[in-house]
Enzyme design. Structure first.
Site, mmCIF file in Angstrom:
data_model
loop_
_atom_site.group_PDB
_atom_site.id
_atom_site.type_symbol
_atom_site.label_atom_id
_atom_site.label_comp_id
_atom_site.label_asym_id
_atom_site.label_seq_id
_atom_site.Cartn_x
_atom_site.Cartn_y
_atom_site.Cartn_z
ATOM 1 N N HIS A 243 -1.239 -4.016 -5.150
ATOM 2 C CA HIS A 243 -0.963 -5.684 -4.961
ATOM 3 C C HIS A 243 0.688 -5.745 -5.325
ATOM 4 O O HIS A 243 1.125 -4.982 -6.219
ATOM 5 C CB HIS A 243 -1.981 -6.347 -6.007
ATOM 6 C CG HIS A 243 -1.974 -7.719 -5.685
ATOM 7 N ND1 HIS A 243 -1.216 -8.655 -6.221
ATOM 8 C CD2 HIS A 243 -2.964 -8.448 -4.874
ATOM 9 C CE1 HIS A 243 -1.538 -9.698 -5.821
ATOM 10 N NE2 HIS A 243 -2.489 -9.738 -5.034
ATOM 11 N N GLU A 298 -9.722 -7.227 -1.550
ATOM 12 C CA GLU A 298 -10.056 -6.922 -0.157
ATOM 13 C C GLU A 298 -11.153 -5.754 -0.251
ATOM 14 O O GLU A 298 -11.781 -5.836 0.859
ATOM 15 C CB GLU A 298 -8.859 -6.483 0.677
ATOM 16 C CG GLU A 298 -7.881 -7.725 0.907
ATOM 17 C CD GLU A 298 -8.333 -8.903 1.470
ATOM 18 O OE1 GLU A 298 -9.477 -9.397 1.317
ATOM 19 O OE2 GLU A 298 -7.571 -9.519 2.240
HETATM 20 N N1 ACO Z 1 -1.689 2.701 -0.041
HETATM 21 C C1 ACO Z 1 -0.682 3.917 0.210
HETATM 22 N N2 ACO Z 1 0.359 3.479 -0.549
HETATM 23 C C2 ACO Z 1 0.857 2.228 -0.954
HETATM 24 C C3 ACO Z 1 -0.347 1.291 -0.947
HETATM 25 C C4 ACO Z 1 -1.544 1.443 -0.529
HETATM 26 N N3 ACO Z 1 -2.435 0.676 -0.548
HETATM 27 N N4 ACO Z 1 0.347 -0.009 -1.625
HETATM 28 C C5 ACO Z 1 1.421 0.301 -2.213
HETATM 29 N N5 ACO Z 1 1.692 1.496 -1.630
HETATM 30 C C6 ACO Z 1 3.030 2.503 -1.735
HETATM 31 C C7 ACO Z 1 4.153 1.674 -1.123
HETATM 32 O O1 ACO Z 1 4.024 2.224 0.325
HETATM 33 C C8 ACO Z 1 5.301 2.109 -1.864
HETATM 34 O O2 ACO Z 1 5.735 3.422 -1.640
HETATM 35 P P1 ACO Z 1 7.058 4.054 -1.141
HETATM 36 O O3 ACO Z 1 8.073 3.424 -2.464
HETATM 37 O O4 ACO Z 1 7.130 5.356 -0.915
HETATM 38 O O5 ACO Z 1 7.650 3.107 0.217
HETATM 39 C C9 ACO Z 1 4.847 2.045 -3.408
HETATM 40 O O6 ACO Z 1 3.464 2.263 -3.055
HETATM 41 C C10 ACO Z 1 5.225 0.959 -4.032
HETATM 42 O O7 ACO Z 1 4.603 -0.188 -3.285
HETATM 43 P P2 ACO Z 1 4.528 -1.629 -3.852
HETATM 44 O O8 ACO Z 1 6.040 -2.173 -4.123
HETATM 45 O O9 ACO Z 1 3.590 -1.819 -4.782
HETATM 46 O O10 ACO Z 1 3.999 -2.476 -2.601
HETATM 47 P P3 ACO Z 1 4.356 -4.019 -2.084
HETATM 48 O O11 ACO Z 1 4.323 -4.860 -3.353
HETATM 49 O O12 ACO Z 1 5.372 -4.230 -1.127
HETATM 50 O O13 ACO Z 1 2.852 -4.375 -1.432
HETATM 51 C C11 ACO Z 1 0.735 -4.511 -0.880
HETATM 52 C C12 ACO Z 1 1.666 -4.676 -1.888
HETATM 53 C C13 ACO Z 1 1.511 -5.038 0.463
HETATM 54 C C14 ACO Z 1 -0.406 -5.238 -1.146
HETATM 55 C C15 ACO Z 1 0.404 -3.063 -0.616
HETATM 56 O O14 ACO Z 1 0.011 -2.527 -1.623
HETATM 57 C C16 ACO Z 1 -0.358 -2.608 0.529
HETATM 58 O O15 ACO Z 1 0.061 -2.504 1.850
HETATM 59 N N6 ACO Z 1 -1.724 -2.605 0.131
HETATM 60 C C17 ACO Z 1 -2.637 -2.211 1.339
HETATM 61 C C18 ACO Z 1 -3.005 -3.596 2.088
HETATM 62 C C19 ACO Z 1 -3.902 -4.525 1.411
HETATM 63 O O16 ACO Z 1 -4.960 -4.115 0.697
HETATM 64 N N7 ACO Z 1 -3.533 -5.891 1.360
HETATM 65 C C20 ACO Z 1 -4.404 -7.009 0.618
HETATM 66 C C21 ACO Z 1 -3.511 -7.380 -0.523
HETATM 67 S S1 ACO Z 1 -4.688 -8.554 -1.522
HETATM 68 C C22 ACO Z 1 -4.270 -9.967 -0.703
HETATM 69 O O17 ACO Z 1 -3.187 -10.223 -0.173
HETATM 70 C C23 ACO Z 1 -5.324 -11.030 -0.608
#
Ligand code: ACO
Length: 355
Positions: A243, A298
């Site tokens: 998140h 989710e």
């Molecule tokens: N699975 C695998 N890797 C992840 C995930 C995940 N669910 N979430 C974050 N990461 C990774 C990113 O790829 C990033 O890696 P990198 O540095 O090698 O590129 C690292 O963790 C840090 O990411 P964040 O900065 O925490 O991610 P950001 O804030 O940009 O994204 C998001 C948040 C979009 C929700 C992300 O966690 C994600 O894509 N989750 C999966 C989709 C999801 O469940 N969305 C629903 C969110 S809740 C809502 O909106 C209602």
């Protein structure tokens, strides 16, 4: 510059507070867990809209106006000519509505969401839409219009719990989109359509369908370890985890888990999901030791809506039917604030002399 805007404060709000460090969500003074366990859709609409419409009636009267508004939406619903997915059908339906900044528009938009969504679900299954019953609560009628069967009180309570849990959540991407559009004075319907268009992306409200795809793909607990490792090795994001704001567990996940627990016959599926959840969390912690990646809303949304027999292609539209209450409230708050949202960008292209 801050491309994801995470360090920018762009609004003051009385609507909701997301404390990402503590894993706490407060909606107009209510902890989300309490809201989820006690309020129905109609009460949540009243809670969020209070103070934004001079002619807002009390919660009971507001609820009583939603039923006839569903009837009207059904009677005037235009069948899309081409096949649209569920979000497309909801967006199409909303686009046919009045676009004022009034309570009447707010009621039409909020009441018609379940009508357009249920009709799209039935069309996708080759079935005719079912007319609403204005005497039912919104959640009961939503389930009735989807299935054509009178829902059990447990199912109605579970859907109310879901709709209340996800009704608002600070300045998330879709709410920000709704506020930007509202700031141009385009109207509440336009703000809701903007919110929906932002919500549908898989990084925001499009995740719960893919959560079920992941659980199906894994199939049995023994496959979990390899499946998750392979997905992470391919650089995939695991849906339902991580998140932008929460560094602790998303409190909505447990509010929804409690609602699922109150439904009959969900124990086996929950056990399996909890197993996958702990495997994913374990592996994410290993891969990203510096970054707290936890379960988000989710993951348990997917299980709750599945338990209510709502097809996964419709999860995002059902989410929108709840979040629209928040989009409308935020749109009104932005209109009151009275400032057009217009940030700056840094130009990196050629100058005429160089070009
Ligand atoms: N699975 C695998 N890797 C992840 C995930 C995940 N669910 N979430 C974050 N990461 C990774 C990113 O790829 C990033 O890696 P990198 O540095 O090698 O590129 C690292 O963790 C840090 O990411 P964040 O900065 O925490 O991610 P950001 O804030 O940009 O994204 C998001 C948040 C979009 C929700 C992300 O966690 C994600 O894509 N989750 C999966 C989709 C999801 O469940 N969305 C629903 C969110 S809740 C809502 O909106 C209602």
């Amino acid at each position: 510059m801050d491309t994801g805007l995470e360090h920018i404060v762009a609004a003051e709000t009385v609507l909701s507070d997301v404390d990402g460090e503590k894993g706490r969500l407060v909606i107009r003074g209510w902890p989300v867990e309490t809201l989820s366990a006690s309020l129905a859709f109609e009460d949540v609409a009243h809670l969020l809209w209070s103070g934004f419409f001079e002619d807002l009636p009390d919660a009971r009267e507001l609820g009583a106006r939603l039923g006839p508004a569903r009837e009207q939406a059904f009677a005037t619903m235009i069948e899309p000519e081409s096949a649209l997915d569920t979000v497309g059908a909801l967006r199409f339906g909303w686009a046919t509505l009045d676009d004022q900044e009034t309570l009447e528009t707010a009621i039409q938009v909020a009441a018609s969401g379940p009508v357009f969504t249920a009709a799209a679900i039935r069309r996708a299954a080759g079935l005719d839409p079912v007319a609403p019953d204005p005497g039912l609560s919104t959640s009961a009628d939503f389930l009735w219009m989807i299935s054509g069967k009178m829902p059990t009180p447990d199912a109605v309570r579970a859907l109310d719990a879901y709709l209340a849990t996800v009704c608002d959540h600070g300045l998330n991407a879709s709410t920000f989109a709704a506020r930007v559009v509202a700031s141009t004075r385009a109207g509440l319907t336009s703000a809701a359509i903007a919110g929906l268009s932002a919500l549908k992306g898989p990084l925001h409200g499009g995740a719960p369908g893919p959560v079920l795809d992941m659980l199906d793909d894994i199939g049995v607990p023994e496959n979990a370890e390899r499946w998750i490792d392979d997905a992470l090795a391919r650089g995939e994001r695991l849906m339902g985890f991580g998140h932008r704001v929460y560094r602790a567990r998303d409190p909505r996940a447990d509010a929804l888990k409690a609602a699922i627990n109150r439904l009959p016959d969900t124990a086996g599926r929950l056990d399996f999901a909890e197993h996958i959840e702990s495997e994913v969390l374990h592996r994410l912690a290993k891969k990203y030791p510096q970054r707290a990646l936890e379960t988000n809303v989710e993951f348990y949304t997917a299980l709750l809506l599945e338990a209510l027999n709502i097809p996964r292609h419709a999860f995002t539209a059902v989410f929108a039917c709840a979040r629209v209450l928040g989009w409308i409230a935020h749109a009104c708050e932005q209109i009151e604030e009275g400032r057009l949202v217009r940030p700056k960008s840094v130009y990196r292209g050629p100058m005429p002399e160089a070009a």
